[in-house]
Scaffold this motif. Structure first.
Motif, short mmCIF file in Angstrom:
data_model
loop_
_atom_site.label_atom_id
_atom_site.label_comp_id
_atom_site.label_asym_id
_atom_site.label_seq_id
_atom_site.Cartn_x
_atom_site.Cartn_y
_atom_site.Cartn_z
N TYR A 1 51.91 53.96 22.24
CA TYR A 1 52.46 54.84 21.23
C TYR A 1 51.38 55.80 20.73
N LEU A 2 51.81 57.01 20.40
CA LEU A 2 50.92 58.02 19.84
C LEU A 2 51.54 58.58 18.57
N PRO A 3 50.72 58.87 17.56
CA PRO A 3 51.25 59.52 16.36
C PRO A 3 51.19 61.03 16.54
N PHE B 1 50.70 51.59 12.26
CA PHE B 1 51.72 52.53 11.78
C PHE B 1 51.42 52.98 10.35
N ASN B 2 51.07 52.04 9.49
CA ASN B 2 50.75 52.38 8.10
C ASN B 2 49.53 53.28 8.01
N MET C 1 56.72 46.30 14.46
CA MET C 1 57.74 47.32 14.54
C MET C 1 58.16 47.50 16.00
N PHE C 2 59.37 47.97 16.17
CA PHE C 2 59.92 48.23 17.50
C PHE C 2 59.85 46.99 18.38
N ASP C 3 60.09 45.84 17.78
CA ASP C 3 59.99 44.58 18.51
C ASP C 3 61.37 44.15 19.01
N SER C 4 61.90 44.92 19.96
CA SER C 4 63.18 44.58 20.58
C SER C 4 63.21 45.17 21.98
N SER C 5 64.23 44.82 22.71
CA SER C 5 64.34 45.32 24.08
C SER C 5 64.70 46.81 24.13
N ASP C 6 65.03 47.41 22.98
CA ASP C 6 65.33 48.84 22.94
C ASP C 6 64.07 49.70 23.06
#
Length: 85
Positions: A44-46, A16-17, A1-6
Motif C-alpha cells: 500500500y502507498l499513501p 495508516f494513522n 485494516m483491510f483484513d478481508s479477502s476483498d
C-alpha cells in the motif's frame, strides 16, 4: 485494516494513522488521503491530495488493469471514509 479477502493484504493501523497525521501536519493544504495498492511492489502507498476530484484519477482496486489502483479514500480531518462509485 483491510483484513478481508476483498483486499490484497492487511494494512497496519499505526502506519495508516501516521499517514493521516503526516497529511494533517503538511504545509500543503491536503484534504484527502488515498490508499493506493501498488501491484508491482505488493504494498500500500499513501497519496495525499488537495481536491476531491483527484479521487477519480485512479481506478478502483479489483477493476484496475494498471500497476496502481485505489483501495480507499479518507478525509484527513474527519477521518471518515469516502465512498466512490
Amino acid at each position: 485494516m483491510f483484513d478481508s479477502s476483498d483486499y490484497p493484504k492487511p494494512l497496519d493501523e499505526s502506519l495508516f494513522n501516521s499517514w493521516l497525521e503526516n497529511g494533517r501536519l503538511s504545509k500543503i493544504s491536503y484534504a484527502y488521503l488515498l490508499i493506493i495498492w501498488d501491484e508491482l511492489e505488493g504494498n500500500y502507498l499513501p497519496l495525499l491530495v488537495e481536491h476531491r476530484d483527484r479521487i477519480s484519477d485512479y481506478e478502483q482496486y479489483g477493476n484496475s488493469t494498471g500497476r496502481e489502483s485505489l483501495v480507499a479514500a479518507y478525509d484527513l480531518y474527519s477521518e471518515s471514509r469516502i465512498t466512490f462509485v
